[in-house]
Design a protein around this motif. Structure first.
Motif, PDB file in Angstrom:
ATOM      1  N   VAL A 147       0.838  -1.207   0.000  1.00 12.39           N
ATOM      2  CA  VAL A 147       0.000   0.000   0.000  1.00 12.39           C
ATOM      3  C   VAL A 147       0.868   1.250   0.000  1.00 12.39           C
ATOM      4  N   LEU A 148       1.847   1.290   0.863  1.00 14.11           N
ATOM      5  CA  LEU A 148       2.683   2.481   1.009  1.00 14.11           C
ATOM      6  C   LEU A 148       3.428   2.827  -0.270  1.00 14.11           C
ATOM      7  N   ALA A 149       3.891   1.812  -0.989  1.00 15.71           N
ATOM      8  CA  ALA A 149       4.728   2.043  -2.173  1.00 15.71           C
ATOM      9  C   ALA A 149       4.040   1.633  -3.461  1.00 15.71           C
ATOM     10  N   ASN A 150       2.738   1.349  -3.385  1.00 14.54           N
ATOM     11  CA  ASN A 150       1.953   0.997  -4.570  1.00 14.54           C
ATOM     12  C   ASN A 150       2.439  -0.273  -5.243  1.00 14.54           C
ATOM     13  N   ASN A 151       3.281  -1.036  -4.520  1.00 13.91           N
ATOM     14  CA  ASN A 151       3.755  -2.344  -4.996  1.00 13.91           C
ATOM     15  C   ASN A 151       4.420  -2.282  -6.365  1.00 13.91           C
ATOM     16  N   LEU A 152       5.050  -1.138  -6.681  1.00 15.31           N
ATOM     17  CA  LEU A 152       5.714  -0.985  -7.975  1.00 15.31           C
ATOM     18  C   LEU A 152       7.194  -1.321  -7.853  1.00 15.31           C
ATOM     19  N   GLY A 153       7.678  -2.238  -8.673  1.00 15.41           N
ATOM     20  CA  GLY A 153       9.101  -2.565  -8.699  1.00 15.41           C
ATOM     21  C   GLY A 153       9.594  -3.325  -7.493  1.00 15.41           C
ATOM     22  N   ASN A 154       8.766  -4.199  -6.917  1.00 15.51           N
ATOM     23  CA  ASN A 154       9.158  -4.998  -5.773  1.00 15.51           C
ATOM     24  C   ASN A 154       9.719  -4.122  -4.646  1.00 15.51           C
ATOM     25  N   ASN A 179      10.914   3.455  -3.572  1.00 15.33           N
ATOM     26  CA  ASN A 179      10.516   4.277  -4.717  1.00 15.33           C
ATOM     27  C   ASN A 179       9.867   5.599  -4.343  1.00 15.33           C
ATOM     28  N   SER A 180       9.704   5.880  -3.033  1.00 19.29           N
ATOM     29  CA  SER A 180       8.917   7.053  -2.649  1.00 19.29           C
ATOM     30  C   SER A 180       9.025   7.274  -1.142  1.00 19.29           C
ATOM     31  N   THR A 181       8.390   8.344  -0.688  1.00 23.01           N
ATOM     32  CA  THR A 181       8.197   8.581   0.739  1.00 23.01           C
ATOM     33  C   THR A 181       6.702   8.649   1.003  1.00 23.01           C
ATOM     34  N   ALA A 182       6.223   7.822   1.933  1.00 28.20           N
ATOM     35  CA  ALA A 182       4.790   7.732   2.217  1.00 28.20           C
ATOM     36  C   ALA A 182       4.466   8.546   3.471  1.00 28.20           C
ATOM     37  N   PHE A 183       3.271   9.148   3.473  1.00 25.72           N
ATOM     38  CA  PHE A 183       2.816   9.969   4.594  1.00 25.72           C
ATOM     39  C   PHE A 183       1.544   9.359   5.166  1.00 25.72           C
ATOM     40  N   THR A 202      14.701  10.575  -8.587  1.00 20.46           N
ATOM     41  CA  THR A 202      15.395   9.934  -9.712  1.00 20.46           C
ATOM     42  C   THR A 202      14.902   8.496  -9.875  1.00 20.46           C
ATOM     43  N   SER A 203      15.592   7.561  -9.240  1.00 16.40           N
ATOM     44  CA  SER A 203      15.244   6.152  -9.398  1.00 16.40           C
ATOM     45  C   SER A 203      15.120   5.507  -8.016  1.00 16.40           C
ATOM     46  N   THR A 204      14.849   4.208  -8.004  1.00 19.00           N
ATOM     47  CA  THR A 204      14.650   3.512  -6.730  1.00 19.00           C
ATOM     48  C   THR A 204      15.968   3.380  -5.971  1.00 19.00           C
ATOM     49  N   SER A 205      15.846   3.299  -4.652  1.00 22.84           N
ATOM     50  CA  SER A 205      17.009   3.143  -3.791  1.00 22.84           C
ATOM     51  C   SER A 205      16.622   2.342  -2.565  1.00 22.84           C
ATOM     52  N   TYR A 206      17.494   1.438  -2.144  1.00 20.63           N
ATOM     53  CA  TYR A 206      17.246   0.679  -0.919  1.00 20.63           C
ATOM     54  C   TYR A 206      17.541   1.517   0.327  1.00 20.63           C
ATOM     55  N   TRP A 207      18.128   2.705   0.121  1.00 14.42           N
ATOM     56  CA  TRP A 207      18.487   3.563   1.248  1.00 14.42           C
ATOM     57  C   TRP A 207      17.891   4.953   1.032  1.00 14.42           C
ATOM     58  N   ARG A 208      16.737   5.161   1.601  1.00 14.86           N
ATOM     59  CA  ARG A 208      16.084   6.478   1.529  1.00 14.86           C
ATOM     60  C   ARG A 208      15.855   6.942   2.967  1.00 14.86           C
ATOM     61  N   ASP A 209      16.192   8.190   3.255  1.00 15.88           N
ATOM     62  CA  ASP A 209      16.099   8.692   4.630  1.00 15.88           C
ATOM     63  C   ASP A 209      15.405  10.042   4.673  1.00 15.88           C
ATOM     64  N   VAL A 210      14.731  10.295   5.793  1.00 12.35           N
ATOM     65  CA  VAL A 210      13.918  11.506   5.939  1.00 12.35           C
ATOM     66  C   VAL A 210      14.044  12.033   7.360  1.00 12.35           C
TER      67      VAL A 210
END
Length: 495
Positions: A147-154, A179-183, A202-210
């Motif tokens: 749900v959070l990431a819309n299941n796009l690109g595993n 692939n995104s940041t969910a709120f 840009t593109s997907t990353s396994y390391w996204r921080d906020v």
């Protein structure tokens, strides 16, 4: 005789007039002393106008409007729930509780915990909350990755942070995905509302921080080219009427490409991008970014030496030599580095310290009195076969940090991100989920686990699965956890 007297008086008057003009002229020609503007804390606000002249606070935050900046104010009297207890002393600041009763001694008043309207999704009974092993924590709500990431690109989950809207009192989870940041509105933890997502720059990353500053979210990602730092106005979440929405960023700072993490000192109004390109000017060291105007970030240099993660504080600990200084503690792969970065143009290394059996110096956090620094090494469990190890340093003297103790956990799961609140250390322990560790006895080299919630019920293997991070700072007492495979968990101490 009278005429002679008149002539003499005229001559004397003329004489004194000439002398007066000469004196005035000489006074005009004298140099004027320059006006000296004193700014003791170097925050750009002159002492005469600064509501906290001894500690850098360019944002001049003063929540109780008493003329004393929050950085200096030890008596903030803002009382949101009007129960006679200032918010900074209130163990339940949003619900009136003048008695401050706290039966379990966890720092959260009964009024915030004993809410009969909040029926857990799965209460913790006999060591299980539905399918999840637990001790002392109920599962209140859950939103999966799909749900959070819309299941796009595993997709997978990574970092997490929280935001409390001081205008409405609502609490929000900011969940970083590949692939995104969910709120997510988690004000009602049993009915979390997924409000929408901000897609990657840009593109997907396994390391996204906020992280958050002044109602804005600042988002970075690693290994994704020219991603930069996304800036998002969190007050937009108030007006979402038809969730979920696809948001766009309000600003994009492009002073760097990728970064592993983003660190913010809310007192000074600076963000620090860490783990950026090793080939950059500072070799992946912290980049100094002025975000006092969140929509117009300004780069102000950096500090050399690759930092994987860091904490930055306006120091008020036991070492009086650094009182009021802006101090960074970097977890720099094979050592911890302490530096004074108050003067962005002249950062000064204070000390470094390492320890036995270094795997990968990953992330750490000060105790609230800033006497100790609690560190996690991400790969020592893999490399040396030990159970989860948490390392504690004594930072009483910042110039001479010393090793204090090791805490060894009950499983071989890898430790990841950990944060301190009061006398508890909240550790995202990958396959072992959230572990809550009592640190009240650290002076005597004593730490012990007092609760847990395991988001990865399959096993406690030494692998990179399960709980990535945790945010324990909501006043409600709710805790949010990001799980790599399972998404957002909202847990709460068992009643």
């Amino acid at each position: 005789m009278k005429n002679e007297l008149r002539i003499s008086l005229k001559i004397l008057t003329f004489y004194f007039l000439i002398i007066g003009l000469v004196v005035l002229q000489s006074c005009d020609d004298e140099p004027v002393d320059p006006i000296v503007v004193v700014d003791s804390d170097n925050d750009g606000i002159p002492d005469a106008q600064d509501n906290c002249p001894s500690i850098s606070n360019p944002n001049q935050s003063d929540v109780d409007n008493d003329g004393i900046g929050d950085s200096c104010d030890t008596t903030n009297d803002l009382d949101t729930d009007n129960d006679g207890i200032p918010d900074d002393e209130d163990n339940c600041p949003l619900i009136p509780n003048p008695d401050q009763i706290d039966d379990d001694g966890d720092g959260i008043g009964n009024a915030c915990q004993d809410n009969p309207d909040l029926t857990p999704m799965f209460p913790c009974i006999d060591g299980m909350a539905g399918p999840y092993p637990c001790d002392g924590y109920d599962l209140m709500g859950h939103i999966p990755v799909s749900v959070l990431a819309n299941n796009l690109g595993n997709p997978e989950g990574s970092d997490i942070w929280g935001w409390t809207d001081t205008t409405t009192g609502k609490e929000y989870a900011l969940v970083a995905m590949t692939n995104s940041t969910a709120f997510v509105d988690v004000s009602d933890p049993t009915n979390p509302i997924f409000l929408g997502r901000l897609d990657t720059a840009t593109s997907t990353s396994y390391w996204r921080d906020v992280k958050v500053y002044n109602n804005y979210a600042f988002i970075v990602a690693d290994n994704v080219g020219a991603h930069g730092m996304q800036v998002f106005d969190l007050t937009r979440l108030r007006s979402v009427t038809n969730p979920p929405e696809n948001f766009t960023s309000d600003a994009l700072y492009s002073g760097f490409g990728s970064a592993h993490n983003i660190v913010i000192n809310e007192n000074s109004g600076y963000a620090y991008a860490v783990g950026s390109s090793r080939s950059g000017t500072y070799g992946g060291g912290p980049l100094f970014i002025n975000i006092q105007n969140p929509l117009n970030p300004i780069g102000e240099g950096g500090f050399f030496g690759y930092a994987h993660d860091a904490q930055v504080v306006t120091y008020n600990g036991p070492d009086s030599d650094y009182a009021g200084r802006e101090i960074i503690v970097g977890s720099n792969e094979n050592e911890v580095v302490i530096a004074d970065i108050t003067d962005k143009g002249n950062p000064i290394e204070i000390a470094t310290i390492s320890y036995n059996n270094v795997g990968y110096t990953h992330q750490g956090w000060f105790t609230e009195d800033m006497r100790y620094f609690i560190l996690g090494d991400e790969t020592d469990e893999l490399g040396f076969g030990n159970n989860t190890r948490t390392i504690v340093f004594d930072f009483t003297d910042l110039d001479n940090p010393t090793f204090k103790m090791d805490y060894i956990g009950p499983s071989a799961a890898i430790d990841h991100n950990g944060y301190v609140k009061g006398n508890s250390y909240y550790l995202a322990n990958y396959t072992a989920g959230l572990r809550v560790i009592d640190i009240s006895g650290v002076d005597g080299n004593s730490m012990n686990e007092i609760a847990y919630f395991d988001t990865h019920p399959e096993n406690n293997n030494t692998s990179f699965n399960g709980a990535w991070s945790v945010y324990p700072y909501f006043q409600s007492g709710n805790i949010i956890i990001s799980d790599i495979e399972r998404g957002l968990f909202i847990v709460r101490p068992t009643q």
